[in-house]
Design a protein around this motif. Structure first.
Motif, PDB file in Angstrom:
ATOM      1  N   ALA A  91      -1.956  10.176 -31.932  1.00 39.40           N
ATOM      2  CA  ALA A  91      -3.199  10.568 -31.979  1.00 39.40           C
ATOM      3  C   ALA A  91      -3.527  11.895 -32.813  1.00 39.40           C
ATOM      4  CB  ALA A  91      -4.376  10.781 -30.745  1.00 39.40           C
ATOM      5  N   ARG A  92      -2.400  12.829 -32.502  1.00 41.52           N
ATOM      6  CA  ARG A  92      -2.563  14.160 -33.116  1.00 41.52           C
ATOM      7  C   ARG A  92      -2.325  13.796 -34.789  1.00 41.52           C
ATOM      8  NH1 ARG A  92       0.719  19.139 -31.015  1.00 41.52           N
ATOM      9  NH2 ARG A  92       0.207  21.023 -32.718  1.00 41.52           N
ATOM     10  N   THR A  93      -1.226  13.180 -34.913  1.00 36.16           N
ATOM     11  CA  THR A  93      -0.747  12.789 -36.470  1.00 36.16           C
ATOM     12  C   THR A  93      -1.575  11.553 -36.916  1.00 36.16           C
ATOM     13  OG1 THR A  93       1.050  11.757 -35.737  1.00 36.16           O
ATOM     14  CG2 THR A  93       1.132  14.059 -36.028  1.00 36.16           C
ATOM     15  N   ALA A  94      -2.778  11.204 -36.666  1.00 37.44           N
ATOM     16  CA  ALA A  94      -3.104   9.946 -37.290  1.00 37.44           C
ATOM     17  C   ALA A  94      -3.781  10.101 -38.584  1.00 37.44           C
ATOM     18  CB  ALA A  94      -4.424   9.463 -36.309  1.00 37.44           C
ATOM     19  N   ALA A 123       5.701   7.382 -22.973  1.00 36.74           N
ATOM     20  CA  ALA A 123       4.700   6.697 -23.405  1.00 36.74           C
ATOM     21  C   ALA A 123       3.456   7.590 -23.716  1.00 36.74           C
ATOM     22  CB  ALA A 123       4.440   5.543 -22.737  1.00 36.74           C
ATOM     23  N   GLU A 124       2.951   8.320 -22.733  1.00 37.24           N
ATOM     24  CA  GLU A 124       1.698   8.929 -22.857  1.00 37.24           C
ATOM     25  C   GLU A 124       2.050  10.271 -23.940  1.00 37.24           C
ATOM     26  OE1 GLU A 124      -1.932  10.715 -22.850  1.00 37.24           O
ATOM     27  OE2 GLU A 124      -1.165   8.716 -21.625  1.00 37.24           O
ATOM     28  N   ALA A 125       3.163  10.799 -23.809  1.00 32.17           N
ATOM     29  CA  ALA A 125       3.676  11.912 -25.026  1.00 32.17           C
ATOM     30  C   ALA A 125       3.257  11.312 -26.303  1.00 32.17           C
ATOM     31  CB  ALA A 125       4.778  12.464 -24.673  1.00 32.17           C
ATOM     32  N   SER A 126       4.068   9.895 -26.517  1.00 34.40           N
ATOM     33  CA  SER A 126       3.982   9.340 -27.703  1.00 34.40           C
ATOM     34  C   SER A 126       2.778   8.809 -28.153  1.00 34.40           C
ATOM     35  CB  SER A 126       4.819   8.019 -27.738  1.00 34.40           C
ATOM     36  OG  SER A 126       4.891   7.472 -28.819  1.00 34.40           O
ATOM     37  N   ARG A 127       1.789   8.668 -27.487  1.00 42.94           N
ATOM     38  CA  ARG A 127       0.486   8.477 -27.653  1.00 42.94           C
ATOM     39  C   ARG A 127      -0.441   9.587 -28.121  1.00 42.94           C
ATOM     40  NH1 ARG A 127       0.830   4.303 -23.469  1.00 42.94           N
ATOM     41  NH2 ARG A 127       0.087   6.136 -21.905  1.00 42.94           N
ATOM     42  N   ARG A 128      -0.176  10.878 -27.556  1.00 40.24           N
ATOM     43  CA  ARG A 128      -0.901  11.841 -27.932  1.00 40.24           C
ATOM     44  C   ARG A 128      -0.479  12.382 -29.121  1.00 40.24           C
ATOM     45  NH1 ARG A 128       0.459  13.463 -22.627  1.00 40.24           N
ATOM     46  NH2 ARG A 128       2.283  14.801 -23.440  1.00 40.24           N
ATOM     47  N   ARG A 167       5.866  27.543 -31.866  1.00 42.15           N
ATOM     48  CA  ARG A 167       6.492  26.415 -31.154  1.00 42.15           C
ATOM     49  C   ARG A 167       5.849  25.366 -31.175  1.00 42.15           C
ATOM     50  NH1 ARG A 167      11.247  28.141 -29.849  1.00 42.15           N
ATOM     51  NH2 ARG A 167      11.620  30.404 -29.090  1.00 42.15           N
ATOM     52  N   ALA A 168       4.532  25.143 -31.354  1.00 40.89           N
ATOM     53  CA  ALA A 168       3.724  24.112 -31.155  1.00 40.89           C
ATOM     54  C   ALA A 168       3.612  23.370 -32.564  1.00 40.89           C
ATOM     55  CB  ALA A 168       2.180  24.360 -31.135  1.00 40.89           C
ATOM     56  N   ASP A 169       4.116  24.141 -33.718  1.00 41.60           N
ATOM     57  CA  ASP A 169       4.275  23.419 -34.996  1.00 41.60           C
ATOM     58  C   ASP A 169       5.501  22.699 -35.067  1.00 41.60           C
ATOM     59  OD1 ASP A 169       2.258  24.514 -36.127  1.00 41.60           O
ATOM     60  OD2 ASP A 169       2.998  26.264 -36.978  1.00 41.60           O
ATOM     61  N   LEU A 170       6.564  23.318 -34.200  1.00 42.44           N
ATOM     62  CA  LEU A 170       7.864  22.426 -34.126  1.00 42.44           C
ATOM     63  C   LEU A 170       7.632  21.131 -33.221  1.00 42.44           C
ATOM     64  CD1 LEU A 170      10.358  25.281 -33.662  1.00 42.44           C
ATOM     65  CD2 LEU A 170       9.813  23.994 -35.668  1.00 42.44           C
ATOM     66  N   GLU A 171       6.886  21.002 -32.407  1.00 43.39           N
ATOM     67  CA  GLU A 171       6.730  20.026 -31.716  1.00 43.39           C
ATOM     68  C   GLU A 171       6.318  18.756 -32.534  1.00 43.39           C
ATOM     69  OE1 GLU A 171       3.846  20.580 -28.501  1.00 43.39           O
ATOM     70  OE2 GLU A 171       5.244  22.081 -27.360  1.00 43.39           O
ATOM     71  N   ARG A 217      15.001  26.522 -34.317  1.00 43.62           N
ATOM     72  CA  ARG A 217      14.516  26.266 -33.036  1.00 43.62           C
ATOM     73  C   ARG A 217      14.774  27.700 -32.103  1.00 43.62           C
ATOM     74  NH1 ARG A 217      17.752  20.431 -32.754  1.00 43.62           N
ATOM     75  NH2 ARG A 217      15.833  19.334 -33.110  1.00 43.62           N
ATOM     76  N   ALA A 218      15.625  28.486 -32.755  1.00 43.07           N
ATOM     77  CA  ALA A 218      15.846  29.505 -31.590  1.00 43.07           C
ATOM     78  C   ALA A 218      14.563  30.746 -31.984  1.00 43.07           C
ATOM     79  CB  ALA A 218      16.951  30.402 -31.987  1.00 43.07           C
ATOM     80  N   VAL A 219      14.280  30.846 -33.178  1.00 44.52           N
ATOM     81  CA  VAL A 219      13.065  31.862 -33.626  1.00 44.52           C
ATOM     82  C   VAL A 219      12.140  31.345 -34.528  1.00 44.52           C
ATOM     83  CG1 VAL A 219      12.641  34.249 -33.976  1.00 44.52           C
ATOM     84  CG2 VAL A 219      14.741  33.879 -32.941  1.00 44.52           C
ATOM     85  N   PRO A 220      11.161  30.562 -34.227  1.00 42.04           N
ATOM     86  CA  PRO A 220      10.408  29.680 -35.238  1.00 42.04           C
ATOM     87  C   PRO A 220       9.514  30.799 -36.048  1.00 42.04           C
ATOM     88  CG  PRO A 220       9.532  29.172 -33.205  1.00 42.04           C
ATOM     89  CD  PRO A 220      10.827  29.886 -33.067  1.00 42.04           C
ATOM     90  N   GLU A 221       9.205  31.762 -35.465  1.00 42.08           N
ATOM     91  CA  GLU A 221       8.483  32.847 -35.960  1.00 42.08           C
ATOM     92  C   GLU A 221       9.028  33.502 -37.262  1.00 42.08           C
ATOM     93  OE1 GLU A 221       9.351  33.024 -32.658  1.00 42.08           O
ATOM     94  OE2 GLU A 221       7.524  32.174 -31.832  1.00 42.08           O
TER      95      GLU A 221
END
Length: 89
Positions: free
Chosen positions: A20-23, A12-17, A59-63, A49-53
């Motif tokens: 908020a990040r994509t509001a 639930a906390e991850a969902s709230r974050r 990797r933060a973009d993929l989150e 997923r293996a090599v996003p670069e």
């Protein structure tokens, strides 16, 4: 079940974050990849997923990536789309 409450609270906390990040007003969704071939889509996501670069992402973009399957009908074929959230500068 032991640990179930902790897990639910953590999710639930991850969902709230994420909410908020994509509001609305904090950025926009940009289509990064789009195809009508499901096999090509799966292969692209697997490699990403293996090599996003290699695709210019981190990797933060993929989150905060969104994987969509726009269901088709007789006239419009099914389209598979990977979108990445881009925050406002």
């Amino acid at each position: 079940m032991p640990g179930q409450k902790k897990r639910k609270n953590r999710e639930a906390e991850a969902s709230r974050r994420l909410a908020a990040r994509t509001a609305p007003g904090t950025g926009r969704w940009v289509v990064h990849f789009e195809t009508q071939d499901h096999a090509e889509y799966r292969e692209y996501v697997r490699r990403l997923r293996a090599v996003p670069e290699q695709a210019g992402l981190t990797r933060a973009d993929l989150e905060v990536a969104r994987l969509d399957a726009l269901c088709g009908r007789e006239v419009h074929p099914t389209t598979y789309r990977l979108s990445v959230f881009v925050p406002n500068p």
